[in-house]
Design a protein around this motif. Sequence first.
Motif, mmCIF file in Angstrom:
data_model
loop_
_atom_site.group_PDB
_atom_site.id
_atom_site.type_symbol
_atom_site.label_atom_id
_atom_site.label_comp_id
_atom_site.label_asym_id
_atom_site.label_seq_id
_atom_site.Cartn_x
_atom_site.Cartn_y
_atom_site.Cartn_z
ATOM 1 N N CYS A 47 1.010 -1.103 0.131
ATOM 2 C CA CYS A 47 -0.005 -0.025 -0.015
ATOM 3 C C CYS A 47 0.839 1.167 0.150
ATOM 4 O O CYS A 47 0.506 2.345 -0.607
ATOM 5 C CB CYS A 47 -1.053 -0.057 0.949
ATOM 6 S SG CYS A 47 -2.160 -1.147 1.167
ATOM 7 N N ALA A 48 2.042 1.316 0.739
ATOM 8 C CA ALA A 48 2.857 2.478 0.751
ATOM 9 C C ALA A 48 3.401 2.573 -0.595
ATOM 10 O O ALA A 48 3.420 3.604 -1.128
ATOM 11 C CB ALA A 48 4.051 2.097 1.696
ATOM 12 N N LEU A 49 3.660 1.317 -1.274
ATOM 13 C CA LEU A 49 4.263 1.429 -2.737
ATOM 14 C C LEU A 49 3.366 2.106 -3.787
ATOM 15 O O LEU A 49 3.706 2.950 -4.523
ATOM 16 C CB LEU A 49 4.515 0.001 -3.396
ATOM 17 C CG LEU A 49 5.125 0.134 -4.578
ATOM 18 C CD1 LEU A 49 6.509 0.884 -4.847
ATOM 19 C CD2 LEU A 49 5.326 -1.281 -5.176
ATOM 20 N N ARG A 50 1.788 1.843 -3.501
ATOM 21 C CA ARG A 50 1.200 2.580 -4.285
ATOM 22 C C ARG A 50 0.685 3.940 -4.020
ATOM 23 O O ARG A 50 1.028 4.767 -5.243
ATOM 24 C CB ARG A 50 -0.409 2.004 -3.996
ATOM 25 C CG ARG A 50 -0.755 0.659 -4.645
ATOM 26 C CD ARG A 50 -2.270 0.010 -4.207
ATOM 27 N NE ARG A 50 -2.873 0.682 -5.166
ATOM 28 C CZ ARG A 50 -3.201 0.437 -6.198
ATOM 29 N NH1 ARG A 50 -2.689 -0.550 -7.034
ATOM 30 N NH2 ARG A 50 -4.235 1.534 -7.014
ATOM 31 N N ALA A 51 1.194 4.554 -2.829
ATOM 32 C CA ALA A 51 1.170 5.904 -2.592
ATOM 33 C C ALA A 51 2.487 6.594 -3.080
ATOM 34 O O ALA A 51 2.048 7.385 -3.743
ATOM 35 C CB ALA A 51 1.190 5.977 -1.109
#
Length: 444
Positions: free
Chosen positions: A330-334
């Motif tokens: 999810c952090a990567l998506r951000a």
Amino acid sequence: MPYVPHTEDEVRQMLATIGVDSVEDLFAEITEDMRPKSYDLPAGLSEMEVLSKLESMAAKNATDRVSFLGAGFYDHYIPAAVDALTMRGEFYTAYTPYQPEASQGTLQAIFEYQTAVTRLLGMDCANASVYDGGTALYEALMMAVRKTKRRKIIVSEALNPIYRVMLGSYTSNLDMEFVTVPHKDGMTDIEGLKTAIDGETAALLVQNPNFFGSINDFTDLFTVCRENKAVSIISSYPVLQTLLKTPGDMGADIAVAEGQSLGLPLSFGGPYLGIMTCTKKMVRQMPGRIVGRTEDSQGRTGYVLTLQAREQHIRRQKATSNICSNQSLCALRALVHMCALGELGMKRAARLSIERAHICAERLTAIDGVEMLTKGPFGNEFALSLPVNAFDVIAKLTARGFVPGFPLGKYYASLENGLLVACTEKTNEEQIGIFAEMLKGALI
């Protein structure tokens, strides 16, 4: 079919070794009234039949409604590149990078994410990450308790009530003293918060924009915190942070956020992203993964997990929370979302969201009996006072394909007529015009 690797003889041997007669004996502590009443499951289906059944169920979802619902979760546009990159196998199936020699790509991505969110919020350090905005707020609170050795928490009632419910759940057995300072017609009572802070205060919790959409500068309030050696914690809205004064510039000790608005679809409530940032002096209290950049013996850049203070890293009872499922996806998506938009793109999305909200507020308050609940500046979200119960209006308009907003009476007993309305860059003026006409008709 389930994969059951043990033969009946092997099962009997294992049961004999641990000293029970049957598998059922392993569940003896579960009382009869708590056990399943039946295992009468439907017969299995083929892949084709399962797909057809699930598609028919999914078709029942109303996906064509126009929504002005926000309350902490927002329908921003997500560039196609976010899915294209983050769904690659090396990212999508990666586990927590405990072995740096085999995880340099994942570690570098996390490091770049940390860099991006610290720049966004104006803070020194970040982790990557926790489960959602409410969890981040709780973890920030516990950081403050560990740092100050105090138990008194000052909370603004204008803080997201969903988060306040979560805080109550997480701390129900932790002997915390919560002092909630009431809002004033949807405005954060800054003077009331200043008065509530004293030498016993562990932390102050505020939000900007607050739950009602109002924008504040908490610089003076955070100064009062420092004078009393209390920890100042702020929950922020990442998209608007491209334009607003940052938590760092206000002097916050810890800044958290719900990262859903940065490239994560609403998806029935998750998975979401709890952004956590703090000053350098607080970093050793921070839970989860923190990636550092270093050099090896040959001078080559390398990335490693650092300041690991979990129970499996010897800290035992002094350990911070073990956020070990791979939230870094999810952090990567951000990160990909922020990189795809860039600074100008993110500011444009924020400006458009704010612009549409102000147009919407102007159109709606032109209707007889509809007034702004809050006074002063607001971002892409605002609170209205209707002449009738907001729940009734929401039911009427939702049935006609428009979700008009969030009913404030759900969490604020005195605001049954309060409606929280949100806009994003995806909201257009035609939709706002139709919404205004529909609301006007619903109030007749």
